[in-house]
Motif scaffolding. Structure first.
Motif, PDB file in Angstrom:
ATOM      1  N   LYS A  65       0.845  -1.198   0.000  1.00 11.93           N
ATOM      2  CA  LYS A  65       0.000   0.000   0.000  1.00 11.93           C
ATOM      3  C   LYS A  65       0.882   1.250   0.000  1.00 11.93           C
ATOM      4  CE  LYS A  65      -4.011  -2.067   0.744  1.00 11.93           C
ATOM      5  NZ  LYS A  65      -5.040  -2.126  -0.217  1.00 11.93           N
ATOM      6  N   ASN A  66       0.414   2.239  -0.682  1.00 11.31           N
ATOM      7  CA  ASN A  66       1.043   3.563  -0.662  1.00 11.31           C
ATOM      8  C   ASN A  66       0.152   4.461   0.176  1.00 11.31           C
ATOM      9  OD1 ASN A  66       3.306   3.473  -2.793  1.00 11.31           O
ATOM     10  ND2 ASN A  66       1.579   2.464  -3.779  1.00 11.31           N
ATOM     11  N   HIS A  67       0.732   5.086   1.179  1.00 14.02           N
ATOM     12  CA  HIS A  67      -0.034   5.965   2.052  1.00 14.02           C
ATOM     13  C   HIS A  67       0.438   7.402   1.844  1.00 14.02           C
ATOM     14  CE1 HIS A  67      -2.292   7.382   5.471  1.00 14.02           C
ATOM     15  NE2 HIS A  67      -1.198   7.980   5.926  1.00 14.02           N
ATOM     16  N   VAL A  68      -0.506   8.267   1.550  1.00 14.00           N
ATOM     17  CA  VAL A  68      -0.200   9.684   1.330  1.00 14.00           C
ATOM     18  C   VAL A  68      -0.975  10.505   2.347  1.00 14.00           C
ATOM     19  CG1 VAL A  68      -0.411  11.606  -0.283  1.00 14.00           C
ATOM     20  CG2 VAL A  68       0.210   9.335  -1.130  1.00 14.00           C
ATOM     21  N   ASN A  69      -0.257  11.352   3.071  1.00 14.19           N
ATOM     22  CA  ASN A  69      -0.895  12.287   3.993  1.00 14.19           C
ATOM     23  C   ASN A  69      -0.546  13.686   3.498  1.00 14.19           C
ATOM     24  OD1 ASN A  69      -1.552  14.042   6.114  1.00 14.19           O
ATOM     25  ND2 ASN A  69      -1.195  12.441   7.649  1.00 14.19           N
ATOM     26  N   GLU A  70      -1.454  14.272   2.732  1.00 10.44           N
ATOM     27  CA  GLU A  70      -1.233  15.603   2.137  1.00 10.44           C
ATOM     28  C   GLU A  70      -1.066  16.667   3.218  1.00 10.44           C
ATOM     29  OE1 GLU A  70      -0.457  17.127  -0.759  1.00 10.44           O
ATOM     30  OE2 GLU A  70      -0.754  15.269  -1.844  1.00 10.44           O
ATOM     31  N   GLY A  73       2.280  16.199   4.582  1.00 15.51           N
ATOM     32  CA  GLY A  73       3.285  16.117   3.520  1.00 15.51           C
ATOM     33  C   GLY A  73       4.109  14.847   3.577  1.00 15.51           C
ATOM     34  N   ILE A  74       3.470  13.729   3.944  1.00 21.40           N
ATOM     35  CA  ILE A  74       4.205  12.469   4.123  1.00 21.40           C
ATOM     36  C   ILE A  74       3.724  11.411   3.128  1.00 21.40           C
ATOM     37  CG2 ILE A  74       4.634  10.556   5.720  1.00 21.40           C
ATOM     38  CD1 ILE A  74       4.490  12.573   7.987  1.00 21.40           C
ATOM     39  N   TYR A  75       4.706  10.725   2.548  1.00 20.15           N
ATOM     40  CA  TYR A  75       4.441   9.570   1.689  1.00 20.15           C
ATOM     41  C   TYR A  75       5.065   8.353   2.377  1.00 20.15           C
ATOM     42  CZ  TYR A  75       5.180   6.020  -1.818  1.00 20.15           C
ATOM     43  OH  TYR A  75       5.201   4.825  -2.476  1.00 20.15           O
ATOM     44  N   SER A  76       4.308   7.258   2.456  1.00 19.31           N
ATOM     45  CA  SER A  76       4.826   6.018   3.053  1.00 19.31           C
ATOM     46  C   SER A  76       4.480   4.836   2.169  1.00 19.31           C
ATOM     47  CB  SER A  76       4.221   5.772   4.437  1.00 19.31           C
ATOM     48  OG  SER A  76       4.579   6.782   5.334  1.00 19.31           O
ATOM     49  N   SER A 151       4.089  17.984  -3.576  1.00 18.46           N
ATOM     50  CA  SER A 151       2.912  17.240  -3.133  1.00 18.46           C
ATOM     51  C   SER A 151       3.237  15.745  -3.037  1.00 18.46           C
ATOM     52  CB  SER A 151       1.765  17.455  -4.122  1.00 18.46           C
ATOM     53  OG  SER A 151       0.758  16.499  -3.918  1.00 18.46           O
ATOM     54  N   PRO A 152       2.955  15.110  -1.891  1.00 24.29           N
ATOM     55  CA  PRO A 152       3.159  13.665  -1.781  1.00 24.29           C
ATOM     56  C   PRO A 152       2.318  12.873  -2.778  1.00 24.29           C
ATOM     57  CG  PRO A 152       2.750  14.612   0.380  1.00 24.29           C
ATOM     58  CD  PRO A 152       2.522  15.690  -0.622  1.00 24.29           C
ATOM     59  N   THR A 153       1.152  13.404  -3.127  1.00 24.97           N
ATOM     60  CA  THR A 153       0.300  12.736  -4.120  1.00 24.97           C
ATOM     61  C   THR A 153       0.989  12.712  -5.477  1.00 24.97           C
ATOM     62  OG1 THR A 153      -1.668  13.439  -2.912  1.00 24.97           O
ATOM     63  CG2 THR A 153      -1.988  12.738  -5.189  1.00 24.97           C
ATOM     64  N   ALA A 158       4.141   9.661  -9.580  1.00 26.21           N
ATOM     65  CA  ALA A 158       5.405   9.461 -10.310  1.00 26.21           C
ATOM     66  C   ALA A 158       5.981   8.079 -10.007  1.00 26.21           C
ATOM     67  CB  ALA A 158       6.409  10.555  -9.942  1.00 26.21           C
ATOM     68  N   PHE A 159       5.934   7.680  -8.738  1.00 28.38           N
ATOM     69  CA  PHE A 159       6.402   6.333  -8.372  1.00 28.38           C
ATOM     70  C   PHE A 159       5.578   5.267  -9.082  1.00 28.38           C
ATOM     71  CE2 PHE A 159       8.267   7.364  -3.883  1.00 28.38           C
ATOM     72  CZ  PHE A 159       9.413   7.861  -4.476  1.00 28.38           C
ATOM     73  N   GLN A 160       4.268   5.481  -9.098  1.00 25.17           N
ATOM     74  CA  GLN A 160       3.363   4.503  -9.702  1.00 25.17           C
ATOM     75  C   GLN A 160       3.614   4.355 -11.203  1.00 25.17           C
ATOM     76  OE1 GLN A 160      -0.826   5.422  -9.253  1.00 25.17           O
ATOM     77  NE2 GLN A 160      -1.289   3.285  -8.864  1.00 25.17           N
ATOM     78  N   GLU A 161       3.883   5.454 -11.871  1.00 26.11           N
ATOM     79  CA  GLU A 161       4.101   5.426 -13.321  1.00 26.11           C
ATOM     80  C   GLU A 161       5.474   4.872 -13.701  1.00 26.11           C
ATOM     81  OE1 GLU A 161       3.510   9.419 -14.685  1.00 26.11           O
ATOM     82  OE2 GLU A 161       1.386   9.422 -14.189  1.00 26.11           O
ATOM     83  N   ARG A 162       6.491   5.130 -12.896  1.00 28.00           N
ATOM     84  CA  ARG A 162       7.859   4.846 -13.329  1.00 28.00           C
ATOM     85  C   ARG A 162       8.578   3.746 -12.572  1.00 28.00           C
ATOM     86  NH1 ARG A 162      11.183  10.063 -13.215  1.00 28.00           N
ATOM     87  NH2 ARG A 162      12.693   8.609 -14.081  1.00 28.00           N
TER      88      ARG A 162
END
Length: 167
Positions: A65-70, A73-76, A151-153, A158-162
């Motif tokens: 799972k990818n967790h984004v807290n806008e 400003g955290i991506y996990s 933006s963490p989103t 970008a991670f998802q695409e590349r």
């Protein structure tokens, strides 16, 4: 004169009635042996079925799972073991733009690619190679405090695409 022994002579008979008890006893012994062999074969087959069932029931199921807290400003990145058996993580492969990252620290390569100026204080990671994840456990291999970089989103997209992560 004294008689000490008396010997009776019984003539051998070969009629069916006289050999019937011996014949029935031999048939019963043969049937008992066949039933015992069948029971042994059945038990061995049941054991094989039980072992196969147990092996199929105790399986790890990894959920990434990818967790984004806008707001913060955290991506996990979080990996859960939602299966019924332990997950033995022997190797992890990271690919960026369909090219496998062969560096000694794939995480740093990933961060340099996506966030070239990130401070070492703005991310944390856990090594997951050669580890065990028990059922119900989770691990966060990567947490990025991305607020000051964007933006963490957008980072997640970008991670998802590349990128591709293979465990």
């Amino acid at each position: 004169q004294n008689v000490e022994y008396i010997i009776y002579g019984v003539p051998a008979t070969t009629d069916l009635i006289s050999i019937m008890p011996s014949l029935l006893s031999a048939v019963a012994a043969t049937i008992s042996a066949l039933i015992a062999l069948w029971a042994l074969r059945f038990s061995a087959k049941q054991l094989t079925i039980l072992e196969t069932h147990n092996r199929l029931m105790v399986k790890p199921v990894l959920d990434i799972k990818n967790h984004v807290n806008e707001t913060k400003g955290i991506y996990s990145l979080i990996i859960y073991n939602k299966g019924t058996g332990p997950a033995f993580i022997e190797s992890v492969t990271l690919s960026i733009d369909n090219k496998e990252v062969t560096a000694t620290s794939p995480l740093e390569t990933l961060l340099k690619e996506f966030i070239p100026n990130i401070s070492s204080f703005d991310y944390g990671h856990e090594t997951i190679t050669d580890s065990t994840l028990l059922p119900g456990e989770k691990i966060k291999p990567l947490t990025i405090n991305y607020g000051e970089y964007g933006s963490p989103t957008e980072l997640y997209k970008a991670f998802q695409e590349r990128t591709k992560l293979s465990i």
